[in-house]
Design an enzyme around this catalytic site. Structure first.
Site, PDB file in Angstrom:
ATOM      1  N   TRP A  10     -10.409  -4.811 -17.631  1.00 17.90           N
ATOM      2  CA  TRP A  10     -10.292  -3.419 -18.078  1.00 17.90           C
ATOM      3  C   TRP A  10     -11.274  -3.080 -19.191  1.00 17.90           C
ATOM      4  O   TRP A  10     -11.424  -1.905 -19.543  1.00 17.90           O
ATOM      5  CB  TRP A  10      -8.864  -3.145 -18.560  1.00 17.90           C
ATOM      6  CG  TRP A  10      -7.868  -2.963 -17.462  1.00 17.90           C
ATOM      7  CD1 TRP A  10      -8.109  -2.952 -16.119  1.00 17.90           C
ATOM      8  CD2 TRP A  10      -6.456  -2.746 -17.624  1.00 17.90           C
ATOM      9  NE1 TRP A  10      -6.938  -2.734 -15.430  1.00 17.90           N
ATOM     10  CE2 TRP A  10      -5.909  -2.607 -16.328  1.00 17.90           C
ATOM     11  CE3 TRP A  10      -5.603  -2.645 -18.714  1.00 17.90           C
ATOM     12  CZ2 TRP A  10      -4.543  -2.384 -16.115  1.00 17.90           C
ATOM     13  CZ3 TRP A  10      -4.250  -2.431 -18.502  1.00 17.90           C
ATOM     14  CH2 TRP A  10      -3.723  -2.296 -17.218  1.00 17.90           C
ATOM     15  N   LYS A  11     -11.868  -4.096 -19.806  1.00 20.60           N
ATOM     16  CA  LYS A  11     -12.746  -3.860 -20.955  1.00 20.60           C
ATOM     17  C   LYS A  11     -11.978  -3.039 -22.002  1.00 20.60           C
ATOM     18  O   LYS A  11     -10.776  -3.238 -22.155  1.00 20.60           O
ATOM     19  CB  LYS A  11     -14.066  -3.217 -20.506  1.00 20.60           C
ATOM     20  CG  LYS A  11     -14.715  -4.041 -19.383  1.00 20.60           C
ATOM     21  CD  LYS A  11     -16.119  -3.635 -19.044  1.00 20.60           C
ATOM     22  CE  LYS A  11     -16.648  -4.534 -17.919  1.00 20.60           C
ATOM     23  NZ  LYS A  11     -18.038  -4.235 -17.559  1.00 20.60           N
ATOM     24  N   GLU A 166     -22.033 -12.819 -12.872  1.00 19.92           N
ATOM     25  CA  GLU A 166     -22.201 -11.377 -13.041  1.00 19.92           C
ATOM     26  C   GLU A 166     -23.641 -11.072 -13.451  1.00 19.92           C
ATOM     27  O   GLU A 166     -23.988 -11.168 -14.638  1.00 19.92           O
ATOM     28  CB  GLU A 166     -21.257 -10.862 -14.140  1.00 19.92           C
ATOM     29  CG  GLU A 166     -19.791 -11.075 -13.850  1.00 19.92           C
ATOM     30  CD  GLU A 166     -18.919 -10.085 -14.612  1.00 19.92           C
ATOM     31  OE1 GLU A 166     -18.052  -9.480 -13.963  1.00 19.92           O
ATOM     32  OE2 GLU A 166     -19.108  -9.885 -15.824  1.00 19.92           O
ATOM     33  N   GLY A 172     -21.656  -2.158 -13.966  1.00 21.76           N
ATOM     34  CA  GLY A 172     -21.469  -0.758 -14.326  1.00 21.76           C
ATOM     35  C   GLY A 172     -22.595   0.149 -13.872  1.00 21.76           C
ATOM     36  O   GLY A 172     -22.697   1.289 -14.312  1.00 21.76           O
ATOM     37  N   SER A 212     -20.259  -4.081 -10.127  1.00 23.57           N
ATOM     38  CA  SER A 212     -20.104  -2.959  -9.196  1.00 23.57           C
ATOM     39  C   SER A 212     -19.348  -3.326  -7.922  1.00 23.57           C
ATOM     40  O   SER A 212     -19.632  -2.794  -6.849  1.00 23.57           O
ATOM     41  CB  SER A 212     -21.464  -2.335  -8.879  1.00 23.57           C
ATOM     42  OG  SER A 212     -22.066  -1.832 -10.069  1.00 23.57           O
ATOM     43  N   GLY A 233     -14.797  -4.528 -13.045  1.00 21.19           N
ATOM     44  CA  GLY A 233     -14.620  -3.634 -14.186  1.00 21.19           C
ATOM     45  C   GLY A 233     -14.097  -2.281 -13.741  1.00 21.19           C
ATOM     46  O   GLY A 233     -12.905  -2.095 -13.499  1.00 21.19           O
ATOM     47  N   GLY A 234     -14.999  -1.306 -13.592  1.00 24.94           N
ATOM     48  CA  GLY A 234     -14.639   0.085 -13.315  1.00 24.94           C
ATOM     49  C   GLY A 234     -13.614   0.280 -12.206  1.00 24.94           C
ATOM     50  O   GLY A 234     -12.644   1.033 -12.370  1.00 24.94           O
TER      51      GLY A 234
END
Ligand code: 13P
Length: 249
Positions: A10-11, A166, A172, A212, A233-234
């Protein structure tokens, strides 16, 4: 057979209410832990309330920790603070921490060691910059990061680590590495681990791809020989999207 592991990172996102809404939406709908390990790596303040509600097939991870067990380190979080509240995983050496918080390979190696002495499974991030890739340095960069991160581990410990490849240029940016590119570099990382610890360990270690990843590309990535999971992530922030990722099968 390596069990896939899909982890959301989630950062620095979400309020407490949003994190609670998320866990209630997903906890009983994630893939069975017999087939896929599903993990949420959340900000520190929410870890305890997420662990309490994690359900049978979801596990909770932190995004960083200090390598010392206690002391005068204002603002830092010790490994046993995480294990004592039921956290299972810890992301170590994310490129954002290497770049913005000056984390070194030495510090990451210390953190990997103390994660094991505290019953935490490390998710160790490695990856090259765009400049490195364009200069043909990808393998050298990920090799150096992997060798240093795993230095001094026993075979038993090395088998349990999770590595997340990564590429920094894919984080991102919406610019995913192709499945073949990701598989090739992850296969190279596996060969480095074989050289260090032998084939029993290299065949057991799970290596994720991150950068991504989303519900549309997860299947193709997971179909690759060496890709054992994803660090997302996102696309891990929305409950439906997270469910689509962990239920990719
Ligand atoms: P994105 O999925 O947002 O590209 O982030 C990848 C990542 O850094 C996960 O740790």
């Amino acid at each position: 057979m390596r069990k896939p592991i899909i982890a959301g990172n989630w950062k620095m996102n979400k309020t407490r209410d949003e994190s609670l809404q998320f866990i209630y939406a997903v906890k009983d709908r994630v893939a069975s832990a017999d087939t896929v390990e599903s993990v949420i790596c959340a900000p520190f303040p929410y870890l305890r309330c997420l662990v309490k509600r994690q359900g049978a097939s979801l596990r909770i991870g932190a995004q960083n920790m200090h390598f010392e067990s206690e002391g005068a380190y204002t603002g830092e979080i010790a490994p046993q603070m995480l294990s004592s509240i039921g956290v299972s995983y810890v992301v170590l050496g994310h490129s954002e921490r290497r770049e913005m918080f000056n984390e070194t390979d030495e510090a990451i190696n210390k953190k990997v060691h103390v994660s094991f002495s505290n019953g935490l499974i490390p998710i160790i991030c490695v990856g090259e910059s765009l400049e490195d890739r364009e200069a043909g340095q990808t393998n050298q960069i990920v090799e150096a990061q992997t060798v240093k991160a795993l230095e001094g581990l026993t075979k038993e410990q090395a088998k349990q680590v999770v590595i997340a490849y990564e590429p920094i240029w894919a984080i991102g940016t919406g610019r995913t590495a192709t499945a073949e590119q990701a598989n090739e570099t992850i296969g190279y990382i596996r060969s480095v681990i074989e050289r260090l610890f032998g084939s029993e360990v290299s065949e057991a270690v799970r290596i994720q791809y991150g950068g991504s990843v989303n519900p549309n590309n997860i299947k193709e990535l997971m179909a690759q020989e060496h890709i054992d999971g994803a660090l997302v992530g996102g696309a891990s922030l929305d409950p439906q999207s997270f469910l689509a990722l962990v239920n990719y099968q």
